[in-house]
Motif scaffolding. Structure first.
Motif, PDB file in Angstrom:
ATOM      1  N   LEU A   1      33.435  44.251  38.163  1.00  0.00           N
ATOM      2  CA  LEU A   1      33.329  44.137  40.042  1.00  0.00           C
ATOM      3  C   LEU A   1      32.053  43.306  40.300  1.00  0.00           C
ATOM      4  O   LEU A   1      31.033  43.529  39.148  1.00  0.00           O
TER       5      LEU A   1
ATOM      6  N   ARG B   1      25.236  51.301  46.973  1.00  0.00           N
ATOM      7  CA  ARG B   1      25.982  50.559  47.238  1.00  0.00           C
ATOM      8  C   ARG B   1      26.425  49.025  47.160  1.00  0.00           C
ATOM      9  O   ARG B   1      25.138  48.623  47.189  1.00  0.00           O
TER      10      ARG B   1
ATOM     11  N   THR C   1      35.990  43.013  51.360  1.00  0.00           N
ATOM     12  CA  THR C   1      36.021  44.255  51.497  1.00  0.00           C
ATOM     13  C   THR C   1      35.049  44.038  52.286  1.00  0.00           C
ATOM     14  O   THR C   1      34.251  43.630  52.821  1.00  0.00           O
TER      15      THR C   1
ATOM     16  N   VAL D   1      31.130  48.428  49.037  1.00  0.00           N
ATOM     17  CA  VAL D   1      31.196  49.492  47.796  1.00  0.00           C
ATOM     18  C   VAL D   1      30.322  50.955  46.634  1.00  0.00           C
ATOM     19  O   VAL D   1      29.035  50.313  46.747  1.00  0.00           O
ATOM     20  N   THR D   2      30.756  51.318  46.464  1.00  0.00           N
ATOM     21  CA  THR D   2      30.426  53.028  45.707  1.00  0.00           C
ATOM     22  C   THR D   2      30.744  52.438  44.646  1.00  0.00           C
ATOM     23  O   THR D   2      31.454  52.583  44.140  1.00  0.00           O
TER      24      THR D   2
ATOM     25  N   TRP E   1      37.246  51.681  37.786  1.00  0.00           N
ATOM     26  CA  TRP E   1      37.253  52.814  39.316  1.00  0.00           C
ATOM     27  C   TRP E   1      37.815  54.074  38.837  1.00  0.00           C
ATOM     28  O   TRP E   1      39.270  54.236  37.930  1.00  0.00           O
TER      29      TRP E   1
ATOM     30  N   GLN F   1      34.945  55.202  43.851  1.00  0.00           N
ATOM     31  CA  GLN F   1      34.193  54.714  43.673  1.00  0.00           C
ATOM     32  C   GLN F   1      34.170  53.798  41.988  1.00  0.00           C
ATOM     33  O   GLN F   1      35.239  54.659  40.987  1.00  0.00           O
TER      34      GLN F   1
END
Length: 750
Positions: A15, A35, A41, A45-46, A66, A75
């Motif tokens: 990621l 974050r 997106t 994203v966490t 994930w 997350q």
């Protein structure tokens, strides 16, 4: 806050995104919640994982999977990460403006990106001379930026190695600063040296790195490092040594290697000269040791295992005390009665008998200890010594362990006073004192106040600097908490009976009107203090609050509104919250967070490794920094945060000190602090929470020390039951020290 495990994919995923903010960071285990802005997106994203040290604006590539956390939702759980160069103009600007590169802040980053666009990073790397085309960058600054960029690149390379072995970015930077480009080799050769060399890295972290590098749990270097860690931890708790049996037991609990192997490690450490093992016969004399019937081959309960430096300090203090007592003082032609009468007339007072005895002894004795509680006239007799000796042309020096105590001593006597460190002329480069036996202090008499705060190592250096023909007077309250550092010098000197001691008991009429003084003495004698409510006149109050949350709300109201309104005291500069413990609702950590949000909610902030500070924050230095000449327990205010130069500026008693951002973990919030940390300081007002939540720390000398820190006003908030528990609890944690025995033993034993 760490989420429960969810399904993990067989193959790791990646990621990539830009760090928007750090939501949570646990400095103990490096667990973070962050974050990320990720392309494609709509919402950040966490991500969670060992990400301690990442900074907003960095472009990160996370490796992991994930998970669907039942409480926090979907997350990304990262098992590793790498910093990648941003590929967009916006990303480059944010990356450079994040404070990672000294000399580049947000404004300068914007100018550089405006000038060079996507080529900005390549210009810094390969064509730094072009940076001079940007407004505000000249030859020197462009060279500084290039140097900082290269350093960051080297750090990143070192970090790749360290990160693969579980080291956070914050500590990786410190490791790089200590070892340079050879950091990977040093860590690989002996990861346990990190626990000694790098502030903030303990044995557990070094042990985890060692395991990752394949070091056996039974490796001698691990066992020896574990034993040294246990001794170091004992020193942090105030001990100068541990009995060998206890050391082996505690080290085996940590190492899980078996007592026999730990015994071998202790023996190896002694053979290498890293620890000293003293038999009881060596300290107390053979007959007394035999009578006690223990201590065979250094393995009994009374075989004392010292870290090398602490052993040298304890032996050195004992030897120097004896040496001073053996020296004849210079003849002092003073008519004592006439001198005392002259002082009384000038001060318009009549000295008590014990005060006259103390001044008489201070004028004639080689080494004297003066001890007494608040209101017993210690300050008056010190002023008397200074005035009489100065009138006779004697050279008198005044010192105290902390800056605040030194300032108070100066104000009380009219003479110049300094901290002990400054008096001994600490050399930041060598970390040694320039004043010593070869270059002693230029004085006939040295008076040191707040002597209960002096640990054994500092006492060793102080005594070495007293000239052979000089005299020393130590003034302090032996009933207060002992020093933060190892040892209990004042108590041991008194207990040894080797040094003359003057005890002050009389509370003077002026002090009798103060409930702070009266109640301090009542607490010390085991009596409940006289309690008053805030609707009365006085200087000591108790506010009953049984529920801890209600006690917290009341404490915040008192500090931020009620006390300032009624007594005209500044909540930041004149009110200090003192608490028995760090943890819990009424511990210093939570009190600091709550009080800051009320007293200093806004302002420029800085976050490093989950550690956030703001301009205007009240902060405390938590370790001695010889380079900056800031000492453990010093309190200051943050005045400025410089993103471009990566410096944080703090003012301590009118002196501004600039910190590199990598060193900010030496600072902690000080809206509230432990009573231990408040030793030697005096505040116009102290507010002390007392609750059964603090049960393990409810002790008489702790409460006594807290109350005596108040000069004008003391307010206690909590349960009467907790107050009664503290008053009744005379238990004092025994410190392992043999200074008193060394002083009482025959001189050849040292």
């Amino acid at each position: 806050m760490q989420p429960t495990a969810g399904p993990v994919a067989d193959r790791p995923e990646e990621l990539e995104g830009t760090l928007e903010r750090v939501v949570y960071a646990n400095e103990d285990n490096a667990w973070c919640v962050v974050r990320l802005e990720v392309a494609g997106t709509r919402e950040p994203v966490t991500a969670v994982g060992n990400l301690l040290g990442v900074q907003p604006g960095e472009s990160l590539r996370l490796t992991g999977s994930w998970v669907d956390d039942p409480r926090h939702g979907r997350q990304f759980r990262a098992v590793s990460y790498a910093t990648v160069m941003p590929a967009t103009v916006k990303g480059i600007e944010r990356y450079l403006g994040s404070g990672l590169i000294r000399g580049i802040g947000k404004v300068m980053a914007r100018r550089m990106v405006a000038a060079f666009g996507l080529e900005t990073l390549e210009v810094i790397e390969n064509q730094p001379q072009r940076l001079r085309d940007v407004e505000g960058i000249g030859p020197k600054r462009s060279a500084d930026i290039k140097r900082a960029w290269d350093e960051q690149r080297d750090i990143k390379e070192v970090m790749l190695f360290l990160q693969s072995h579980g080291v956070s970015t914050t500590y990786a930077i410190k490791i790089y600063q200590s070892y340079g480009s050879a950091a990977a080799r040093w860590v690989r050769d002996n990861p346990y040296r990190l626990a000694v060399d790098i502030h903030g890295i303990g044995f557990a972290t070094a042990d985890r790195i060692a395991a990752s590098l394949g070091v056996s749990k039974l490796a001698p270097q691990r066992l020896e490092a574990g034993a040294l860690h246990v001794l170091g931890d004992a020193a942090d708790r105030g001990h100068l040594y541990l009995p060998r049996a206890r050391l082996v037991e505690e080290a085996d609990r940590l190492l899980e290697a078996g007592p026999a192997l730990v015994e071998q490690a202790v023996t190896a450490l002694a053979g290498a000269g890293l620890v000293e093992i003293d038999e009881i016969e060596e300290i107390e004399g053979g007959e007394r040791a035999k009578a006690r019937g223990d201590g065979v081959e250094g393995r009994g309960e009374d075989a004392a295992v010292y870290l090398k430096a602490l052993h040298a300090a304890e032996v050195g203090v004992a030897a120097r005390v004896r040496s001073l007592l053996a020296q004849a003082p210079l003849p002092l032609e003073i008519d004592l009665e006439r001198a005392l009468a002259w002082f009384e007339k000038g001060e318009r007072l009549v000295l008590a008998g014990e005060q006259r005895q103390a001044i008489r002894a201070g004028l004639t004795r080689k080494l004297l200890v003066i001890t007494g509680g608040p209101g017993t006239g210690k300050t008056t007799l010190v002023r008397g010594l200074v005035k009489i000796l100065t009138r006779k042309g004697q050279r008198v020096l005044l010192a105290a362990p902390t800056g605040r105590a030194a300032k108070r001593l100066s104000e009380a006597t009219g003479g110049a006073a300094s901290t002990i460190h400054r008096l001994l002329e600490i050399n930041p480069k060598s970390r040694a004192f320039d004043r010593n036996q070869d270059r002693p202090l230029p004085c006939d008499l040295l008076i040191v106040d707040e002597a209960s705060m002096i640990d054994t190592v500092l006492a060793h250096h102080l005594l070495r600097a007293v000239p052979d023909d000089g005299r020393l007077v130590l003034v302090g309250d032996v009933d207060q908490l002992p020093s933060v550092g190892p040892g209990q010098v004042l108590a041991d000197l008194i207990r040894s009976n080797a040094v003359e001691v003057v005890r002050l008991h009389t509370i003077f009429r002026q002090a009798e009107r103060s409930l702070i003084v009266v109640n301090a003495h009542r607490v010390q004698s085991g009596q409940m203090p006289v309690l008053e409510s805030l609707d009365k006149e006085g200087d000591f109050f108790f506010v009953e609050r049984r529920d801890p949350e209600e006690a917290l709300r009341t404490l915040v109201q008192l500090v931020t509104r009620r006390i300032p309104a009624r007594f005209g005291l500044d909540p930041l500069e004149q009110i200090q919250v003192l608490t028995p413990m760090k943890r819990g609702l009424l511990g210093s950590a939570n009190l600091n967070a709550v009080l800051r949000e009320t007293l200093n909610p806004y302002g420029q902030s800085l976050t490093r490794g989950g550690h956030t500070l703001r301009t205007g924050d009240k902060v405390m230095q938590v370790r001695n920094n010889y380079d900056l000449e800031v000492w453990n327990g010093d309190i200051g205010r943050i005045t400025h945060i410089d993103d471009e130069e990566q410096r944080l500026h703090v003012t301590f008693d009118g002196r501004e000190v600039a910190y590199d951002l990598a060193a900010i973990d030496e600072l902690t919030l000080a809206y509230a602090c432990s009573i231990h940390k408040a030793q030697g300081s005096e505040y116009p007002c102290v507010v002390i929470p007392l609750h059964t939540q603090h049960y393990v720390m409810l002790q008489r000398n702790l409460l006594y020390t807290g109350i005596t820190r108040a000069k004008r006003l003391a307010v206690l908030v909590g349960e009467t039951r907790a107050l009664a528990t503290a008053v009744a609890n005379r238990r004092v944690l025994k410190r392992f020290s043999r200074l008193a025995e060394r002083l009482a033993a025959p001189s050849e034993r040292d």
